[in-house]
Design an enzyme around this catalytic site. Structure first.
Site, PDB file in Angstrom:
ATOM      1  N   LEU A 133      69.057  10.233  25.878  1.00  0.00           N
ATOM      2  CA  LEU A 133      70.502   9.966  25.738  1.00  0.00           C
ATOM      3  C   LEU A 133      71.255  11.281  25.677  1.00  0.00           C
ATOM      4  CD1 LEU A 133      70.768   7.074  23.129  1.00  0.00           C
ATOM      5  CD2 LEU A 133      71.258   6.981  25.573  1.00  0.00           C
ATOM      6  N   GLY A 143      60.947   9.579  20.501  1.00  0.00           N
ATOM      7  CA  GLY A 143      61.574  10.612  19.685  1.00  0.00           C
ATOM      8  C   GLY A 143      62.935  10.100  19.288  1.00  0.00           C
ATOM      9  N   GLY A 144      63.778  10.958  18.684  1.00  0.00           N
ATOM     10  CA  GLY A 144      65.095  10.547  18.198  1.00  0.00           C
ATOM     11  C   GLY A 144      65.867   9.731  19.219  1.00  0.00           C
ATOM     12  N   ASP A 145      66.160  10.318  20.374  1.00  0.00           N
ATOM     13  CA  ASP A 145      66.915   9.602  21.413  1.00  0.00           C
ATOM     14  C   ASP A 145      66.181   9.657  22.744  1.00  0.00           C
ATOM     15  OD1 ASP A 145      67.207  12.257  21.883  1.00  0.00           O
ATOM     16  OD2 ASP A 145      69.386  12.252  22.138  1.00  0.00           O
ATOM     17  N   GLU A 146      64.826   9.675  22.648  1.00  0.00           N
ATOM     18  CA  GLU A 146      64.004   9.760  23.870  1.00  0.00           C
ATOM     19  C   GLU A 146      63.201   8.480  24.051  1.00  0.00           C
ATOM     20  OE1 GLU A 146      61.586  13.362  24.541  1.00  0.00           O
ATOM     21  OE2 GLU A 146      62.547  14.032  22.683  1.00  0.00           O
TER      22      GLU A 146
END
Lengths: 208, 349
Positions: free
Chosen positions: B202, B242-245
């Site tokens: 993102l 991951g966070g935004d992956e």
């Protein structure tokens, strides 16, 4: 098929041919991802087809006829130290090998007392001539006759008896390829009831 | 008694014998039923008395002709009632001195439970020294314990399955986590049937999180997860790694044309504003893809690294793009998404 049977098959294959072979057998049978990584659970009930698939895969992997693998399984059940409990239960049957043979009549009933959902086929022994017997294995577990052949050979050793055993399928039957209505017959001739020293057996066990 | 020269032995009345052995059977010299212990008499009924033993019972392992000598030859007998419910007994035959008869002490053997049920037996029907009641007790206790253990095993199995699902699930989005992605990737590589790996990331997520709060950020992640999940087939794997992956693994989809369709679908849905508490959360998505052809095995981290190179190229050329890894020195942009305008709008604000 009851988990106890599948677990016995698994333990036999792992002990005799190694864990890697067992993994190969599972992969070939297409059960690797359907079975827990620890293998069969002794107290679960599994689809009958799994047992057949594992036997077929073991035969292919080891390049041996299923009949001879089943017979080795029978011998293993009696003579392996890991299976000492089972040998003891069979020796409960009688003081002599002939007593033991007659006790096979009651094996199905006794097994049902211990494990009601085991669904073991009825075994029936008959005396065909002096020192000659025929064991009939009822339908339900195709190939049971071959396992019993191995069990009887090992038990004859256990009792120190010289016996000649033969497996004959009933007419027109193609066991153990899956005809579930088929009876298997084993002929037993006891030649020398005191051929060698019997293995030690004592009814009593250490009390906890 | 001292000085008594009569032959030693016992004389018991049938009543006394019946108290010791409630399932005894006594035969006369011609093998007809003469007396029966009280329990057996109850089972057989009065009509059986006086009949030959082989008329009442089916004898296993017996010669064709049932005689006193033939009965006494075997140390133990197996007898099955010819009448329903065909109860089977085990019996030990002994000769009776004097009248030339046979006394057989019977027991129910392994059929004890069925016999108790079929004939409505109670403790009074067994000899005080018989272990039958103890055996029934043991059987019931064992069955109860076994049932309890089996239920415990079922509970543990359910708990294990739940723990496994938890260990493979991202709790925020319900997608798989990195471990689930690695397992799915290993399975695809082992199967060798070819697949496409997409690495999506993102853009501007950090700004949404920082300016609108974590609740808004979480909402964006959940909305994005739903868009990705719905863009692929049920059997394909979608994970938040991951966070935004996010990583998508698409089995078999190995043509650039199908990737273009997939990219347009995703960017089309991402172009619609994601709103939280009435406010627009302006994010975009960049995607890098790597195709792993069938039968050309590579390592899992190589496939991930190739998709990363393509993702970097998407970001570098202005975001909201899907770029395909072609070789170590070449990437190809397949889709440029419409959300570029939304991004520009946001930046011009």
């Amino acid at each position: 098929m009851h988990g106890l049977i599948n677990k016995a098959l698994q333990t036999f294959l792992c002990d005799s041919f190694g864990r890697a072979t067992w993994d190969d057998v599972l992969a070939r049978a297409g059960l690797r991802h359907r079975l827990d990584p620890d293998g069969f659970e002794a107290m679960n009930i599994y689809d009958d087809r799994w047992t057949q698939e594992i036997l077929a895969a073991a035969g292919e992997t080891l390049r041996r006829p299923q009949e001879s693998l089943l017979e080795d399984l029978g011998t293993y059940l009696v003579s392996s130290e890991r299976m000492e409990n089972l040998r003891r239960l069979l020796r409960f049957g009688g003081v002599t090998f002939t007593d033991f043979l007659y006790s096979l009549d009651e094996l199905q009933g006794r097994s049902a007392l211990a494990v009601p959902d085991l669904d073991m086929p009825v075994l029936s022994i008959s005396c065909t001539a002096e020192d000659s017997f025929a064991l009939t294995c009822g339908p339900g577990w195709p190939g049971l006759g071959h396992v019993m052949l191995g069990v009887l050979r090992a038990m004859a050793d256990d009792y120190g008896v010289l016996a000649v055993l033969d497996h004959c399928d009933t007419q027109g039957c193609t066991c153990p390829t899956g005809d579930r209505t088929c009876f298997e017959i084993i002929t037993i001739r006891v030649h020398d009831p005191a051929h060698q020293a019997a293995r030690q057996f004592d009814l009593a066990t250490e009390l906890l | 008694m001292d000085g008594d020269l009569r032959p030693s032995g016992f004389t018991l009345t049938p009543d006394a014998l019946g108290r010791l052995m409630p399932v005894f059977l006594s035969l006369d010299a011609s093998c007809r039923l003469a007396e029966a212990g009280p329990t057996l008499a109850k089972l057989l009924g009065p009509a059986a008395m006086g009949k030959r033993i082989d008329e009442v019972f089916f004898l296993r392992h017996s010669p064709r002709e049932v005689t006193r000598a033939a009965l006494l030859r075997r140390p133990s007998l197996l007898l099955t009632l010819r009448a329903s419910p065909h109860t089977t007994f085990k019996g030990v035959p002994v000769p009776v001195a004097g009248n030339g008869g046979v006394l057989i002490n019977l027991s129910f053997g392994v059929g004890l439970r069925e016999a108790v049920r079929d004939h409505g037996l109670s403790a009074a029907d067994f000899a005080g020294t018989d272990l039958a009641i103890e055996l029934l007790y043991l059987f019931e206790a064992k069955t109860a314990v076994m049932g309890e253990l089996r239920r415990m095993a079922d509970r543990l199995k359910t708990a294990k399955a739940r723990a496994e699902i938890q260990a493979y699930t991202d709790p925020l989005t319900g997608l798989g986590n990195r471990r689930a992605m690695e397992d799915a990737l290993a399975r695809l590589l082992a199967a060798g049937t070819g697949f496409t790996l997409l690495h999506a990331d993102l853009d501007f997520f950090k700004q949404v999180n920082d300016t609108m709060g974590h609740a808004a950020g979480d909402h964006v992640l959940r909305a994005t997860a739903a868009i990705l999940r719905n863009a692929v087939r049920a059997g394909d794997s979608v994970s938040r790694v991951g966070g935004d992956e996010f990583v998508l693994l698409i089995a078999g989809a190995t043509s650039a044309a199908s990737l273009v369709r997939l990219g347009r679908d995703i960017f089309g849905k991402m172009a619609r504003p994601i709103t939280f508490a009435g406010r627009n959360c302006p994010v975009a998505m960049s995607i890098g893809a790597a195709i792993v052809p069938a039968g050309r095995p590579i390592r899992g981290d190589t496939a991930l690294a190739r998709a990363d190179v393509a993702l970097y190229a998407s970001k570098h050329s202005g975001r909201s793009r899907l770029t395909l890894w072609v070789s170590d020195s070449e990437t190809r942009e397949l889709v440029a998404g419409p959300q570029q305008r939304a991004t520009e709008r946001r930046q011009s604000r």
